[in-house]
Write an enzyme that holds these catalytic residues in place. Structure first.
Site, mmCIF file in Angstrom:
data_model
loop_
_atom_site.group_PDB
_atom_site.id
_atom_site.type_symbol
_atom_site.label_atom_id
_atom_site.label_comp_id
_atom_site.label_asym_id
_atom_site.label_seq_id
_atom_site.Cartn_x
_atom_site.Cartn_y
_atom_site.Cartn_z
ATOM 1 N NE ARG A 135 4.540 12.258 11.626
ATOM 2 C CZ ARG A 135 3.608 12.400 12.501
ATOM 3 N NH1 ARG A 135 4.001 11.988 13.814
ATOM 4 N NH2 ARG A 135 2.318 12.702 12.169
ATOM 5 C CB SER A 206 2.877 14.393 4.998
ATOM 6 O OG SER A 206 1.474 14.535 5.272
ATOM 7 C CD GLU A 302 5.943 12.932 7.876
ATOM 8 O OE1 GLU A 302 5.387 11.886 7.582
ATOM 9 O OE2 GLU A 302 5.634 14.053 8.201
#
Length: 307
Positions: A135, A206, A302
């Site tokens: 990520r 998320s 995130e």
């Protein structure tokens, strides 16, 4: 975009580039600057070039990511079908190095064409120079680069990636994954069971990353939580934060005011009407503290803050 950047500089304004806004926590006071939103029509903004036994799919940054997945799948091109159903735009996908169900953008990206806002020049950055991580990418750390177009090398002759547990389980019950479109459809079906209805509540999906810890730290945690899932990664062991939140801390569905962890997937943070960005931030900090107190792991978000 050059004109927008120039105008912002002339007026002394800060600026922020927005794709779909699906991975963003805005601030209650609003943004005192210029928002540059990049949009494009999928039908007019995707091109395909043959490269031997592969096809290079090139899309402008403002194209919907899921529309791009469908356009490639409809041509029976393999490589990004496991990333179906992820909201946002093509230009945002490399920034986060989006990933799901055993695949990520770094697997297939050939190059990204960017505008360097310092020099106002356009140039290409090849995959190896993108510094992709979990990520993460150079684009996430260097906000002076605005992605304009992205190219992906996709396979004509491919097969489904089925190692991910949820996909394998569906195949065992009869799901067919002989084409990219079938895989994409299956992935969207799985995602629909894990994510809330956006017409009923707010979410950025998320909210936290799965943490990567040292092998030694993982062994210590396994002694405390024998069933804790872990996966080898280049930098250690990636552990399932969803498992920690659910099984170790019993936080699935945990709420605080108008913010809660989703009942079907605790990595997903959701809000009811009336929640503020301050509420979300405070709730996320509380979850971070609970995880650290129980595991000594400092988890990372995130979702990006607009500030």
């Amino acid at each position: 975009i050059k004109a927008a950047i120039t105008l912002a500089r002339d007026r002394g304004l800060s600026w922020y580039v927005l794709g779909g806004g699906s991975n963003l926590l805005a601030i209650d006071a609003g943004y005192n600057g210029m928002i540059i939103r990049i949009v494009a029509d999928a039908e007019e903004s995707i091109a395909f070039e043959e490269h031997g036994d592969a096809v290079r799919a090139i899309a402008w940054a403002g194209v919907s990511w899921d529309a791009f997945v469908d356009a490639c799948a409809s041509r029976v091109l393999w490589g990004i079908e496991n990333l179906a159903g992820i909201p946002g735009t093509v230009g945002a996908a490399p920034v986060q190095n989006i990933g799901a169900y055993g695949a990520e953008v770094a697997d297939t990206l050939a190059w990204a064409e960017v505008l360097d806002t310092d020099s106002l020049e356009v140039h290409r950055i090849e995959n190896a120079a993108c510094e992709f991580g979990y990520r993460d990418s150079m684009f996430k750390r260097n906000r002076s680069l605005i992605i304009l177009r992205v190219a992906f090398d996709l396979r004509i002759n491919g097969k489904a990636k089925t190692s991910y547990a949820d996909i394998a389980a569906r195949i065992e019950t009869g799901a067919v994954v002989s084409t990219p479109s079938e895989v994409a459809s299956l992935v969207r079906s799985i995602r629909a069971q894990k994510f809330p209805d956006l017409s009923l509540c707010g979410t950025a999906g998320s909210f936290f990353k799965n943490p990567v810890i040292s092998v030694e730290a993982f062994k210590v945690l396994k002694e405390k939580y024998p069933e804790l899932p872990g996966y080898e990664s280049p930098n250690g062991m990636k552990v399932s934060l969803a498992w920690i939140l659910d099984k170790a801390l019993n936080l699935k569905g945990f709420s605080q005011g108008n913010v809660r962890l989703f009942e079907k997937q605790p990595l997903v943070l959701v809000t009811n009407e009336g929640a503020s960005a301050h509420d979300v931030d405070a709730f996320a900090n509380e979850i971070t503290k609970k995880v650290f107190d129980a595991t000594n792991i400092s988890i990372e978000r995130e979702v990006q803050n607009l500030s």
